[in-house]
Design a protein around this motif. Structure first.
Motif, PDB file in Angstrom:
ATOM      1  N   GLN A 112      -6.948   0.032  -0.626  1.00 22.24           N
ATOM      2  CA  GLN A 112      -6.009   0.835   0.163  1.00 22.24           C
ATOM      3  C   GLN A 112      -6.425   2.300   0.144  1.00 22.24           C
ATOM      4  O   GLN A 112      -6.923   2.801  -0.869  1.00 22.24           O
ATOM      5  CB  GLN A 112      -4.587   0.718  -0.412  1.00 22.24           C
ATOM      6  N   ALA A 118      -2.388   8.181   8.470  1.00 24.09           N
ATOM      7  CA  ALA A 118      -2.467   6.728   8.578  1.00 24.09           C
ATOM      8  C   ALA A 118      -2.744   6.118   7.204  1.00 24.09           C
ATOM      9  O   ALA A 118      -3.281   6.779   6.312  1.00 24.09           O
ATOM     10  CB  ALA A 118      -3.548   6.301   9.567  1.00 24.09           C
ATOM     11  N   TYR A 120      -4.429   2.560   5.407  1.00 28.47           N
ATOM     12  CA  TYR A 120      -5.320   1.442   5.699  1.00 28.47           C
ATOM     13  C   TYR A 120      -5.378   0.505   4.492  1.00 28.47           C
ATOM     14  O   TYR A 120      -5.382   0.951   3.349  1.00 28.47           O
ATOM     15  CB  TYR A 120      -6.739   1.938   5.995  1.00 28.47           C
ATOM     16  N   GLN A 218      -7.257  -7.151   7.513  1.00 28.09           N
ATOM     17  CA  GLN A 218      -7.223  -5.690   7.545  1.00 28.09           C
ATOM     18  C   GLN A 218      -6.074  -5.237   8.434  1.00 28.09           C
ATOM     19  O   GLN A 218      -5.737  -5.904   9.416  1.00 28.09           O
ATOM     20  CB  GLN A 218      -8.536  -5.115   8.079  1.00 28.09           C
ATOM     21  N   CYS A 220      -3.826  -1.345   9.686  1.00 27.68           N
ATOM     22  CA  CYS A 220      -3.585   0.098   9.543  1.00 27.68           C
ATOM     23  C   CYS A 220      -2.163   0.408  10.005  1.00 27.68           C
ATOM     24  O   CYS A 220      -1.613  -0.270  10.877  1.00 27.68           O
ATOM     25  CB  CYS A 220      -4.599   0.923  10.338  1.00 27.68           C
ATOM     26  N   HIS A 222       0.017   3.612  11.452  1.00 28.35           N
ATOM     27  CA  HIS A 222      -0.002   4.965  11.990  1.00 28.35           C
ATOM     28  C   HIS A 222       1.390   5.586  11.843  1.00 28.35           C
ATOM     29  O   HIS A 222       2.398   4.940  12.171  1.00 28.35           O
ATOM     30  CB  HIS A 222      -0.391   4.965  13.473  1.00 28.35           C
ATOM     31  N   TYR A 235     -10.450  -0.495   9.821  1.00 27.26           N
ATOM     32  CA  TYR A 235     -10.591  -0.175   8.399  1.00 27.26           C
ATOM     33  C   TYR A 235     -12.008   0.306   8.101  1.00 27.26           C
ATOM     34  O   TYR A 235     -12.202   1.296   7.387  1.00 27.26           O
ATOM     35  CB  TYR A 235     -10.255  -1.406   7.560  1.00 27.26           C
TER      36      TYR A 235
END
Length: 720
Positions: A112, A118, A120, A218, A220, A222, A235
């Motif tokens: 992480q 953001a 990820y 994976q 993300c 925002h 990622y």
């Protein structure tokens, strides 16, 4: 009235139950965004606990939970990578009865990081048993969009709106409309080797494993404000940018290596933590004060943090000076404690700051940031010779000097005092800004206006540095006046603030000019600028290192003999590393190196007991016990800029190194190295556009030798 102030002030005290002290929290931060989670990489919405992902003063995410067939995976280990950018957790499975997979058969890796608004994560799943296996892996998300001051413990007196999900087929979105009229939302995008379904803020992945085959997930998140939109970034792309920035950051600091591996780790961790707190502004990089409570620009903190690393990284001081000059108060605004020429205390952009529920959107309730700003400008000029910057901010320096004379000295007695004007502002406005931090020997709290001892020291230093800069700019009359004012202040200060019975400067003078006769670490800051007479400095040094002030882990903020002493308090008996760094730096100015070594050794020893050797904002002031580390303060910020900068200022104090770009000299003045440092290698020390490198050795007899690796031809290294 005093009781009302106390209740009001306690609003801003960070509640001790803002964190779950039984849980070890991990922290990742990047500029305006940071994450606090447990060792498994999860975030749990328990009460108002601190765990979450925050952006620009708001907790966007308060739940992020990974489950394995509805069960909690088993934690093997978790750690923040050395570069301080990625948290990695190793997990394994509980028993899966459906497919007869024994526990500890499946390895789950979580990686992480945060960057540029953001979050990820990459999850890798690998099976070691020969049988095929199928199971569900789920991720639950939620957001409460609470202001960080709510998390700190302030109860809001208004009804807020509810967050609501927005349905999409391929990603999650949750939105909140703040009372400040600003829309805040988060969006979650996924990439996965496994089939998955989305619904009710839960992502469920149908994982089919064969032996030794990796399945990768994976995603993300925002964080968006207003009508902001972000392009989705994978990622891998974000990770590559992180690595690029990490490599670039290696050039920010001069490199310091020693013969002591543990000391090297302290240096390395401190450097990476400091870099993680740097935020890019329109004026350069600025060190945010600390995570989680102070991840925003603070005037005093930014200045002192820049001072701590000035000798190895002068560029940060430039960014701090330009940012604070641009945000210097212009008008008299009581509700902000603002006065013309005053330097910023802090700036916030969360919902409660925007609505005025707290006064800190742009707040000036600090008595010491203004003289410290001037000192930093003078120190920066000495270190770099950057006359262009001095010319650029000279009007700000002069306006700051005028503030000292016209607003700082409230009663015209030559000392600078404070009394808060903002109705809901800070009562105490020195660095110890707790409501109960300034007291008399009978435990009674001091009445304002209050003249703190260390503030007079800062004003003295400010007048000297401003006088020097005025002379450089060709203003002889102004320079002479400032030097004369500094000399008068020094004489009056030593007469009025020194207490022979205490063997110390008193903490402060109250509104009736009655001295606050308690021993405190504040007095140590009177060594920092040289305002203390030499004979008094020597006595004070012994006072600060006596058993009532020195716990073995550092100098306490308040003597254990004081009636208000509490080793578990925020300012009345705890130990603050940056406080010790400034004291150590001041001691070195008077050549009191044995005292410096004792302080540096104490903080170094403390770091060895602290996870990651990440020295926190403060720790408790209990006496050092054999084999037991310092007692943690439950809601201390970590990392905290001026805490992680401590090692650099203490090492500078130990070396007594002075880098003067005006004379083009690097001077080492009668240095003494501690027993645990036999060699120090200093490379890539910036001297204008060139660099210097050297090795310092300590023999078994304590003698110090030098080996110059390289230096500019027009610079001289002077060894006394």
């Amino acid at each position: 009235m005093k009781e009302e102030i106390t209740q009001e002030e306690e609003e801003y005290h960070i509640s001790s139950d803002a964190v779950n002290s039984d849980e070890v929290n991990m922290v990742l931060n990047y500029s305006n965004t940071f994450a606090v989670f447990d060792r498994s990489g999860n975030i749990h919405p328990y009460g108002k606990m601190v765990q979450g992902i925050y952006h620009e003063g708001t907790r966007f995410i308060n739940r992020l939970v990974l489950k394995f067939n509805g069960q909690k995976p088993l934690l093997l280990s978790g750690s923040i990578k050395e570069g301080n950018s990625i948290y990695s957790a190793d997990l394994t499975n509980p028993m899966i009865k459906a497919c007869k997979i024994q526990e500890n058969s499946i390895h789950i890796e979580r990686h992480q990081f945060v960057r540029e608004g953001a979050f990820y994560e990459e999850i890798k799943i690998l099976q070691y048993e020969p049988e095929n296996c199928s199971f569900d892996l789920s991720l639950d998300f939620d957001g409460d969009f609470k202001d960080i001051f709510e998390i700190r413990g302030i109860k809001r007196k208004v009804d807020t709106h509810n967050a609501y999900p927005v349905d999409h087929n391929e990603y999650f979105e949750t939105t909140y409309l703040g009372l400040d009229g600003i829309k805040r939302s988060f969006e979650i995008y996924f990439q996965s080797d496994a089939e998955y379904s989305l619904g009710g803020n839960r992502a469920v992945f149908s994982v089919n494993l064969t032996s030794k085959k990796v399945v990768t997930i994976q995603y993300c998140i925002h964080f968006l404000t207003g009508d902001e939109k972000k392009d989705a970034m994978s990622y891998a792309e974000a990770s590559e940018l992180n690595q690029f920035e990490l490599n670039q950051s290696k050039t920010l600091f001069a490199e310091i290596k020693t013969s002591n591996t543990q000391f090297n780790h302290w240096l390395y961790r401190s450097e990476k933590d400091f870099i993680s707190l740097l935020s890019q502004t329109d004026y350069g990089k600025y060190p945010y004060a600390g995570v989680p409570w102070y991840n925003t620009p603070f005037g005093r903190d930014g200045i002192i943090a820049a001072m701590e690393i000035l000798w190895i990284n002068p560029e940060i001081a430039k960014g701090v000076l330009l940012f604070l000059a641009a945000n210097q108060a212009v008008d008299l605004i009581s509700e902000k404690d603002a006065e013309p020429g005053k330097i910023l205390h802090e700036a916030r952009n969360g919902e409660m700051a925007n609505t005025g529920e707290i006064p800190f959107k742009q707040y000036y309730g600090t008595i010491d940031a203004t003289p410290l700003f001037i000192i930093l400008a003078g120190m920066y000029y000495d270190r770099t010779g950057d006359l262009n910057l001095v010319k650029q901010i000279w009007p700000n320096i002069m306006t700051a000097v005028n503030w000292i004379d016209n607003y700082g000295d409230i009663d015209g007695d030559g000392f600078v005092e404070y009394i808060h004007k903002a109705k809901n502002g800070l009562t105490n406005q020195g660095w110890k800004d707790s409501f109960d931090s300034i007291m008399h020997e009978n435990n009674q709290l001091a009445d304002p206006p209050i003249a703190l001892c260390e503030v007079q020291s800062y004003v003295y230093g400010a007048k000297l540095h401003a006088g020097k800069l005025a002379l450089v700019l060709g203003n002889q009359d102004k320079s002479s006046r400032l030097y004369d004012e500094a000399a008068v202040l020094k004489k009056n200060f030593n007469e009025r603030f020194w207490d022979a019975d205490l063997s110390s400067f008193v903490l402060a003078l109250d509104g009736q000019k009655k001295p606050c006769r308690v021993r405190s670490s504040n007095a140590g800051h009177c060594l920092f600028t040289g305002i203390a007479d030499d004979d008094k400095a020597a006595v004070l040094a012994d006072t600060l290192l006596a058993s009532d002030m020195f716990s073995g882990w550092g100098v306490r903020t308040l003597s254990s003999s004081s009636g208000r002493y509490n080793p578990m308090s925020y300012h009345n008996g705890s130990i603050w590393p940056h406080d010790n760094a400034l004291i150590g730096y001041g001691l070195s100015k008077y050549g009191l190196q044995k005292h410096v070594l004792k302080i540096m050794g104490a903080i170094f020893d403390a770091s060895l007991f602290i996870e990651l050797q990440r020295v926190p904002e403060l720790y408790c002031g209990f006496e050092k016990r054999q084999g037991i580390g310092p007692t943690a303060y439950p809601v201390a910020c970590s990392p905290q800029a001026w805490a992680v900068g401590t090692v650099f200022m203490l090492l500078q104090s130990c070396l007594r190194i002075d880098i003067n770009a005006i004379n083009k000299t690097i001077t080492f003045d009668r240095i003494v190295l501690p027993d645990y440092l036999h060699e120090i290698r200093l490379t890539d020390l910036k001297l204008g556009n060139e660099k210097c490198g050297l090795i310092i050795n300590r023999s078994k007899y304590g003698e110090v030798g030098f080996n110059i690796l390289y230096k500019p031809d027009d610079w001289e290294i002077v060894i006394n």
